[in-house]
Design an enzyme around this catalytic site. Sequence first.
Site, mmCIF file in Angstrom:
data_model
loop_
_atom_site.group_PDB
_atom_site.id
_atom_site.type_symbol
_atom_site.label_atom_id
_atom_site.label_comp_id
_atom_site.label_asym_id
_atom_site.label_seq_id
_atom_site.Cartn_x
_atom_site.Cartn_y
_atom_site.Cartn_z
ATOM 1 N N HIS B 144 0.830 -1.199 0.000
ATOM 2 C CA HIS B 144 0.000 0.000 0.000
ATOM 3 C C HIS B 144 0.868 1.253 0.000
ATOM 4 O O HIS B 144 0.429 2.318 0.398
ATOM 5 C CB HIS B 144 -0.961 0.004 1.185
ATOM 6 C CG HIS B 144 -1.562 -1.346 1.435
ATOM 7 N ND1 HIS B 144 -1.034 -2.228 2.321
ATOM 8 C CD2 HIS B 144 -2.605 -1.961 0.849
ATOM 9 C CE1 HIS B 144 -1.719 -3.353 2.292
ATOM 10 N NE2 HIS B 144 -2.676 -3.227 1.400
HETATM 11 S S1 FES Z 1 1.956 -0.580 3.128
HETATM 12 FE FE1 FES Z 1 0.341 -1.907 3.680
HETATM 13 S S2 FES Z 1 1.422 -3.636 4.303
HETATM 14 FE FE2 FES Z 1 3.016 -2.284 3.831
#
Ligand code: FES
Lengths: 422, 179
Positions: B144
């Site tokens: 993410h």
């Molecule tokens: S940014 Fe969501 S798990 Fe690493």
Amino acid sequence: MSGNSSYNPTGAVEKWFDERLPILRFSKEHLMDFPTPKNINYWWTFGAVLAFILVIQIVTGIVLAMHYVPNSELAFNSVEAIRRDVNYGRIIQGTHAVGASMFFAAVYIHIFRGLYYGSYKAPREILWILGVVIFVLMMATAFMGYVLPWGQMSFWAATVITNIFAAIPVIGDPILALLRGGFAVDNATLNRFFSLHYLLPFIIAAVVGLHIWALHVPGNNNPVGVEVKSSHDTLPFHPYFTMKDLFVIVVVLIPFAWFVFFAPDILGHPDNYIPADPLLTPPHIVPEWYFLPFYAILRAIDFDMWFISSKLGGVIFFGGSILVLFFVPWLDRSKVRSGNFRPLFRPFFWLFVLNFLMLTYLGAQVAEGIYVLLSKVGTAYYFAYFLIILPIISRVERPAPLPASISESVLGKAEASGEKGQ
Amino acid sequence: MASEATSGTTRRDFLYVATGAVGAVGVGAAVWPLIDQMNPDASVRALASIEFDLAPVGVGESFTITWRGQPIFVRHRTEAEIAEARAVPMEDLKDPATDLERVVEGKEQWLIMIGICTHLGCVPLGQKPSDAKGDYNGWFCPCHGSHYDIAGRIRKGPAPLNLVLPPIEFLSDTIVKVG
Ligand code: FES
Ligand code: HEM
């Protein structure tokens, strides 16, 4: 809806049986004679489609479990062996994997049908709530099933989704250990997921039983949303609706079979054909398509709000996006059920559908640039629809005039009153 | 008897409550093992610590080992990287920690962290020379989009905390014990 029983046991044996276990009477009342509004359209067939797919999942699943090995060293190869070595295994495994997708496609149609026709309104609130419970159980079942082949996506989906619980303050970490049975997702996790994946479909079947019970108290809603007033408004379930449902089941089987025979893996992710590697996260992890809208909502919250971290915030919105469905019967206060008679409601509803499709698309994109912004907009509209728009329009809207009865809506005024005069 | 009955609470009420309480404790005692069996078992808990040798790791190199099924990132940082990590002002940090707080004194070149993103648990990239290292020259979580700097501190993205430090101990100049 008793009192419409036409069951007359013929012969001494049937009579004897009926006095001891009236199961034939029950079946006749609820599966054959049940009075069903004669105007329900094809959107009303998806309940039967769902019941059919649940049976398919249970039957194919039990067969798969005869060959599948829930062990982190062996699971991946055992699924490959099912696909290559077991007689008809390719088709049985394909049916189960594709079946999950068909199940969700059908449930989304079923849910949006309810949202458009106001099927959640009194006296059907419990029916709706049981439906949302089934939806949550389905998500849990499909998630745990997806972990079983123990490919890269299985493993990392398990890691990310169990981690969601760790965001809960105080009790989060103990819950995480309890879910995983270790410091990381591992064999212990796979074993318990298999156990629960086997169990949950039967729980779903039980809740479906309650769902149908709750349906048979008030009877079906219908496209005009006016309650059944007389026997002129209804037809017996069998053969009128059994045949209609069966027809749609056959139609649904066409794409279903196409996927199973020609593209069993197209709905999945190619990375799941790489065995799980706990030290290497795939560059772009995406859930199965049916979780994408909710995944987009989870990722949209990448900023802190007051004392709530972005991680907890994402989880709150993710959970909230499903929890809010439980409250829809009380958020939409309009007395008129059907969207057909709600001019102000309609555009917002269709925007909600488009927004949901947009979130599905965004959930599969990388979390960068314009996609992040659109996910935030989509998340905002998702919640605004339920929490702001539905309560407000149900107060300010002037609904179109409703037909006096279902018969009138089908036949027109003159004919319907003529029918009554007979 | 008669006066007891009119006073409101009777011996019988007491017995009801007492029976209910004992029953509840009994049910709790029976349910707890059924829940606790899901917690990490003895064989998992036994994998508590590991030892490894840092000698073969050259300056600027990284390697990953496994501890309790989790990746441990070990990085032999260059002077320039240490300087970069120290130069970051505390106000720029989401989870403020100085570089010194994240390493063992006198061993500032060795950064040893649990290689699990504090967002939802993916393994960030940045251990291999060819990996994306994110906007802060450290690690980048592709799931993410969380960016960590060269001290493993969260700089950008949804992760709330810096990469977690495992309990470590230098047994000799190059032998490290984790756990
Ligand atoms: S940014 Fe969501 S798990 Fe690493
Ligand atoms: C609610 C109904 C069900 C749903 C939605 C569902 C969903 C899934 C999904 C998505 C997979 C992964 C398929 C893949 O990617 O290969 C799977 C696998 C599996 N499921 Fe189910 N399932 C259901 C019912 C059942 C039942 C009743 C059983 C019986 C024990 C079962 C046994 C299995 C087994 C053994 C696997 C691993 C083999 C495989 O990957 O195909 N499932 N399930």
